[in-house]
Enzyme design. Sequence first.
Site, PDB file in Angstrom:
ATOM      1  N   HIS A  50       0.862  -1.170   0.000  1.00  0.00           N
ATOM      2  CA  HIS A  50       0.000   0.000   0.000  1.00  0.00           C
ATOM      3  C   HIS A  50       0.908   1.232   0.000  1.00  0.00           C
ATOM      4  CE1 HIS A  50      -2.419  -3.042   2.171  1.00  0.00           C
ATOM      5  NE2 HIS A  50      -3.454  -2.474   1.600  1.00  0.00           N
ATOM      6  N   ASP A  53       2.178   1.791   3.445  1.00  0.00           N
ATOM      7  CA  ASP A  53       3.111   0.817   4.030  1.00  0.00           C
ATOM      8  C   ASP A  53       4.532   1.343   3.881  1.00  0.00           C
ATOM      9  OD1 ASP A  53       0.976  -0.925   4.354  1.00  0.00           O
ATOM     10  OD2 ASP A  53       1.398  -2.017   2.503  1.00  0.00           O
ATOM     11  N   MET A  84       2.568  -5.994  -6.986  1.00  0.00           N
ATOM     12  CA  MET A  84       1.306  -5.260  -6.916  1.00  0.00           C
ATOM     13  C   MET A  84       1.472  -4.034  -6.029  1.00  0.00           C
ATOM     14  SD  MET A  84      -1.258  -4.896  -4.389  1.00  0.00           S
ATOM     15  CE  MET A  84      -1.848  -6.312  -3.460  1.00  0.00           C
ATOM     16  N   GLU A 177     -10.593  -6.216  -5.549  1.00  0.00           N
ATOM     17  CA  GLU A 177     -10.541  -7.253  -4.516  1.00  0.00           C
ATOM     18  C   GLU A 177     -11.833  -7.255  -3.717  1.00  0.00           C
ATOM     19  OE1 GLU A 177      -6.997  -7.297  -2.153  1.00  0.00           O
ATOM     20  OE2 GLU A 177      -8.056  -8.105  -0.426  1.00  0.00           O
ATOM     21  N   LYS A 179     -14.741  -8.445  -0.906  1.00  0.00           N
ATOM     22  CA  LYS A 179     -14.812  -8.928   0.481  1.00  0.00           C
ATOM     23  C   LYS A 179     -16.236  -8.713   0.970  1.00  0.00           C
ATOM     24  CE  LYS A 179     -12.428  -8.666   4.931  1.00  0.00           C
ATOM     25  NZ  LYS A 179     -11.568  -7.879   5.855  1.00  0.00           N
ATOM     26  N   GLU A 213      -9.321 -13.255  -2.806  1.00  0.00           N
ATOM     27  CA  GLU A 213      -8.542 -13.617  -1.611  1.00  0.00           C
ATOM     28  C   GLU A 213      -9.199 -14.810  -0.921  1.00  0.00           C
ATOM     29  OE1 GLU A 213      -7.072 -10.569   1.053  1.00  0.00           O
ATOM     30  OE2 GLU A 213      -7.491 -11.833   2.789  1.00  0.00           O
ATOM     31  N   HIS A 216     -11.403 -13.983   2.050  1.00  0.00           N
ATOM     32  CA  HIS A 216     -12.615 -13.194   1.830  1.00  0.00           C
ATOM     33  C   HIS A 216     -13.761 -14.058   1.308  1.00  0.00           C
ATOM     34  CE1 HIS A 216     -10.051  -9.243   1.524  1.00  0.00           C
ATOM     35  NE2 HIS A 216      -9.908  -9.874   2.671  1.00  0.00           N
ATOM     36  N   ASP A 241      -4.738 -13.390  -3.804  1.00  0.00           N
ATOM     37  CA  ASP A 241      -4.271 -13.248  -2.423  1.00  0.00           C
ATOM     38  C   ASP A 241      -4.420 -14.580  -1.705  1.00  0.00           C
ATOM     39  OD1 ASP A 241      -3.617 -10.607  -2.733  1.00  0.00           O
ATOM     40  OD2 ASP A 241      -5.216  -9.813  -1.457  1.00  0.00           O
ATOM     41  N   ASP A 251     -11.915 -11.819   9.957  1.00  0.00           N
ATOM     42  CA  ASP A 251     -10.866 -11.934   8.931  1.00  0.00           C
ATOM     43  C   ASP A 251      -9.567 -12.417   9.577  1.00  0.00           C
ATOM     44  OD1 ASP A 251      -9.483 -11.635   6.571  1.00  0.00           O
ATOM     45  OD2 ASP A 251      -9.413  -9.457   6.666  1.00  0.00           O
ATOM     46  N   ASP A 253      -6.699 -14.168   8.024  1.00  0.00           N
ATOM     47  CA  ASP A 253      -5.424 -13.993   7.298  1.00  0.00           C
ATOM     48  C   ASP A 253      -4.324 -14.906   7.801  1.00  0.00           C
ATOM     49  OD1 ASP A 253      -6.522 -12.105   5.633  1.00  0.00           O
ATOM     50  OD2 ASP A 253      -5.724 -10.375   6.683  1.00  0.00           O
ATOM     51  N   ASP A 283      -1.176 -12.722   1.318  1.00  0.00           N
ATOM     52  CA  ASP A 283      -1.755 -11.610   2.076  1.00  0.00           C
ATOM     53  C   ASP A 283      -2.196 -12.191   3.411  1.00  0.00           C
ATOM     54  OD1 ASP A 283      -2.970  -9.437   3.117  1.00  0.00           O
ATOM     55  OD2 ASP A 283      -4.519  -9.251   1.594  1.00  0.00           O
TER      56      ASP A 283
END
Lengths: 379, 379, 379, 379
Positions: A50, A53, A84, A177, A179, A213, A216, A241, A251, A253, A283
């Site tokens: 991002h 980030d 990405m 993406e 979700k 993802e 998701h 993802d 979520d 992950d 991810d």
Amino acid sequence: MPSEPRFTFGLWTVGNPGRDPFGDPTRAPLDPADSVRKLAELGAWGVSLHDNDLVPWGSSADEEERIVSRFETALQETGLGVGMATTNLFGHPAFKDGAFTSNDRGVRRAAIGKAMRAIDLGGRLDAEVFVFWGGREGTEVGTAKDPRDALERYREAIDVLADYSVSQGFSMTFAIEPKPNEPRGDIFLPTVGHALHFISMLQRPEMCGVNPEVAHETMAGLSFHHGVGQALWAGKLFHIDLNAQRIGRYDQDFRFGAEDLKEAFHLVRLLERAGYDGPRHFDAHAYRTEDAEGVWEFARGCMATYRALAAAAERFDADPDVQEALAAASVAELGEPTVGGDDAETLKAEAAGLDALAQRGYGNERLDQLAVEVLLGVR
Amino acid sequence: MPSEPRFTFGLWTVGNPGRDPFGDPTRAPLDPADSVRKLAELGAWGVSLHDNDLVPWGSSADEEERIVSRFETALQETGLGVGMATTNLFGHPAFKDGAFTSNDRGVRRAAIGKAMRAIDLGGRLDAEVFVFWGGREGTEVGTAKDPRDALERYREAIDVLADYSVSQGFSMTFAIEPKPNEPRGDIFLPTVGHALHFISMLQRPEMCGVNPEVAHETMAGLSFHHGVGQALWAGKLFHIDLNAQRIGRYDQDFRFGAEDLKEAFHLVRLLERAGYDGPRHFDAHAYRTEDAEGVWEFARGCMATYRALAAAAERFDADPDVQEALAAASVAELGEPTVGGDDAETLKAEAAGLDALAQRGYGNERLDQLAVEVLLGVR
Amino acid sequence: MPSEPRFTFGLWTVGNPGRDPFGDPTRAPLDPADSVRKLAELGAWGVSLHDNDLVPWGSSADEEERIVSRFETALQETGLGVGMATTNLFGHPAFKDGAFTSNDRGVRRAAIGKAMRAIDLGGRLDAEVFVFWGGREGTEVGTAKDPRDALERYREAIDVLADYSVSQGFSMTFAIEPKPNEPRGDIFLPTVGHALHFISMLQRPEMCGVNPEVAHETMAGLSFHHGVGQALWAGKLFHIDLNAQRIGRYDQDFRFGAEDLKEAFHLVRLLERAGYDGPRHFDAHAYRTEDAEGVWEFARGCMATYRALAAAAERFDADPDVQEALAAASVAELGEPTVGGDDAETLKAEAAGLDALAQRGYGNERLDQLAVEVLLGVR
Amino acid sequence: MPSEPRFTFGLWTVGNPGRDPFGDPTRAPLDPADSVRKLAELGAWGVSLHDNDLVPWGSSADEEERIVSRFETALQETGLGVGMATTNLFGHPAFKDGAFTSNDRGVRRAAIGKAMRAIDLGGRLDAEVFVFWGGREGTEVGTAKDPRDALERYREAIDVLADYSVSQGFSMTFAIEPKPNEPRGDIFLPTVGHALHFISMLQRPEMCGVNPEVAHETMAGLSFHHGVGQALWAGKLFHIDLNAQRIGRYDQDFRFGAEDLKEAFHLVRLLERAGYDGPRHFDAHAYRTEDAEGVWEFARGCMATYRALAAAAERFDADPDVQEALAAASVAELGEPTVGGDDAETLKAEAAGLDALAQRGYGNERLDQLAVEVLLGVR
């Protein structure tokens, strides 16, 4: 698996400090350049990010330049690529009611402006894909947004940004993406299907695909590999993802393969058979119980499990018993056209044959048990 | 609500005998003509039917003619219309591996032939819409079908049948009904989104829309009114199945409004505001605890609750406090374009304003509480 | 509803700053004393608190004394009571692997010590109940804890703390608050049932009951009022957490009544009929979209909806049509013993009567529709 | 795994004809004596049965005697045992509102009488355990039953039947089988926890344990091995139903190991380490796609996967890297008492050490990855 898959990790994944809604961070933040070096050492192909980030929100132009240059240096030194890039349109309190679909037009404009800057960054870093995750594009209160208006604004934003990216000469594609919920009660474009349809409504549909993802789709209890299959069928799998998740939960992950190994196997087998050549992007993040070393164990585990599942898929397809079971289930026959120049009366007449057609079995118990035994390494 | 909504019931809904996976029927079957008369008496506008709800599988041509004629008479006598016709491609054991996506090409051809006959019946009965619910189009075993092949066969079947219907001069549109699972482990086209995308891939996309069902989207925990909103946004809401369901459970098909009254309110408000003019179709059945009288209480309840929610929606939108709360939440502002001829630099510059944009609240607690109070009849 | 229910709010509920896993706070923190005054103004009976809601972790003894005294003053000035006290054993990073069930014995001991201090605080503030929510008592990794060991340590901790509380002369009862997951992958004592059983294994079972929370049981898709019913049946409903939640999602903690109005109605009706006399405690928070005023709208809404549902329950039970429907469903007959001195042969012989017993209906469609109509205020 | 586990199958499992809510049977019924012979050939230890799996409802006393004798002969010839007997209190339409908790006292009495007859049959066949699955003990309509009354009637029924079984001199224990929903909207005693608590309320608690089923706990998204762990901790695991299920779906009863291999691994490892010596009972059925041969592949698969997982558990615990990881996670330390004669002040003082205690990691990523790699057969 003809060649080594290209593994990528988000900066925010290995850099996750272990904060959650009920507890404070358990790990120190990582420097992005250090993450790049460590991931290179572990065998990753690249990273994703991002905007924030890398460049904290509120950095001056000078700071930004310094940070990005230093990051580029780390990429060059390690040979890592950027799979990405994306923009964080969810962290700042201004996005509490949405970004591209905020009811406040000022917020929507700021969101588009912020995305343009992030596209500039993605272009500069030679990112392959630019992802849009609309985590705040939703509601808790059904009367607060007409969903038709929200989708119209969402479309407008993506159309404007696609024009912008093309105008800048960037070759990045876009990927949406989906979700279903969290952090909003209900998020627009909740599944791969909704996103694929949304893309068909854009002004530049050819430039935009999906970024499904695992977590998701799984939150909603949907088959992940079916969703990926629909994207592949439409030529729209632009990024993916990888992580793990239990159905019907927050979520999570988790590390790729940490939940539902058989579904992960179906996914990897599908990606490899379809010749998907984009990044295998993780991810995910380490459990909050982990210290710094646990983070790198997490990263190693993601890649090791992908490789093990790809090898299992090869072993599965090469096994003579499996080939027999696939034939008994008529799997290849599904690839044959059903109708070829037949007239309607012929087909109507064949409907009378249902009782006879009901006699056969499809041997699916044996086929699935063979998959389980290949997965468990006992065949 | 400008005019009385047109309520329809499936013959299989009031005719449901109360069988379930663990128990035998608790009610006697109903004669379709009797159902028509009783529904007319209760104020319904029409009925809908699967081919085999009316004409039992295996009937001779003579029997079929006699049965259909008798049914047409009942329709004429009562003035009831046929809102929707469909074909049962799930009950016969031959469809155990799918119909249009069975691995057995013979089954696929028989399924298309059976659907053609059902289209003939729908055309004869002047059905407005012909629905496809692919309840058996799925898998329990991930290796048994490549999802890309399955979708390609699905598309082929709908394309062939659309050509057929047009060739026969029927004006019926088609509507795809998505469902995530049950009776298959995972069903292709699991949500409204997947179906909308699938339609965009057809040869005659303009002829085909969706038939969303409350229970089906709700099983996956998705917001039903958001899914309907996406269909309306795309001009693709061709029919709708109203019932009630708890998230994450077996397919319950409860009386409309029996679960999640606020979501039902959002749905009815959206349909009425959007001017949806198709049938309000109840695809539900009475609890298995009920005798014959309970079935008609069930039917009355479906219609009464729809009317009560439509009235509540009118009351909500007319309430000055609600209007103030909608304004405070900037609901109408979401209908305004975000960008109009602005250049990128202007928008990028506006991104700097996020801190100021974060200050305002959206008054969603008050707005939602007003909805609850309108729903509870205390305002 | 014989008398006004006693409404309480957690300091952490109105004080929630709107942080979530994906975004920063959207509201400023509140001063606990200010919350007390505002809640008094809105008509609440009292408050509840975690130790660190009032006294930040790391405060010196002097700071603690000053903070607590100031809070006591606010309570005295407003007349508000403390319905419940509890201890935060989830926020500090040391609890990342659990508190009473951490694999690290040192953490377990520190957790017990911290709980003792919180019991002291609860006792000082005359809290009625001391609650244990074991949010970190669980795992993401199944091999990391033997569940039998974990439950044994959990029991040990509660036994030690019960002895401690008694030894200090406090009259507080204890209440266990179950939750299935989040923030851990799987939490021990996931439902009201597991907690009720756990209590039966304690050394002082009579001192301990449950604190069920709407959101927690609902996350697992369980009927909340059935769980509360089992607790009431066992005389173990010592406290209750009211809020709202959609099934199968992240922990939402929405305003009471914001989701599933019918289930909320069943709950309120059960509590009022059972004569539950503990606090009606709201463990919820305002949407992240809200500013400070939205928080108080949220608090008003919780209480208003409880009152409206209690009034609806009274109206329901007084309605002659409802009374007729309850009789038709033989609801009161379930209160009569099934067997009274009959010998086995008599009962075995009655089994032959099933076919006759199957004839009747139970009128549940009508009964439920009456509940819907009472809820919607149209009767 | 010290000795070969005793595998049992319900007569209804291999005999399942493939009917579901949307489709007719796809397989012919099996003769129970033939099932016994085939299961013996495949290596099963025994069978289990509902009364009406063996003796159809409505059989005369003579027919019953003939059927049971023939079945006993098959058992004697093959050496198979009866692991469990139970009674079908869900299939007959009379049970539509419940059996032990029907609002109709006549139905409740008939249900108890039918259960007594089934206990007689279980005793005659030397069943080890008599199971109660209250599939109809629930509601769709919250106002139709006061849950306190329902639980009181449930308790009465089990108390009466326990007295009856003892009075007949049978040595069978009882086991309660929980399930959250389906075929009722909400079932009483929805989870292992609720059932364990219910047992603590019985007159003969020592005679009664639980019969957890993978699919039932998993429907509610609960950790199955945690639930089994609580039952083992309490000495209450009297029987177990093995199958597979995805979270949040209709009751799937898939082949053991067909879903969530890691959870199945945790379960098998727990059972084997705990020395559970009851039957490993498969309550599952072949996919509806299968013919007769597919049914036996299903049965073989259940047993093969259990054996493979038990072998993986042995391999896991013997692996030096795993032992190191278990030590790093302090797994054994959870078995040590937390407090031993310490006074409260000591423990309170230790609470100050939290910051230091937060420094360590628990190595759970590595531990779980090792489990995945053992499972996948790559270590």
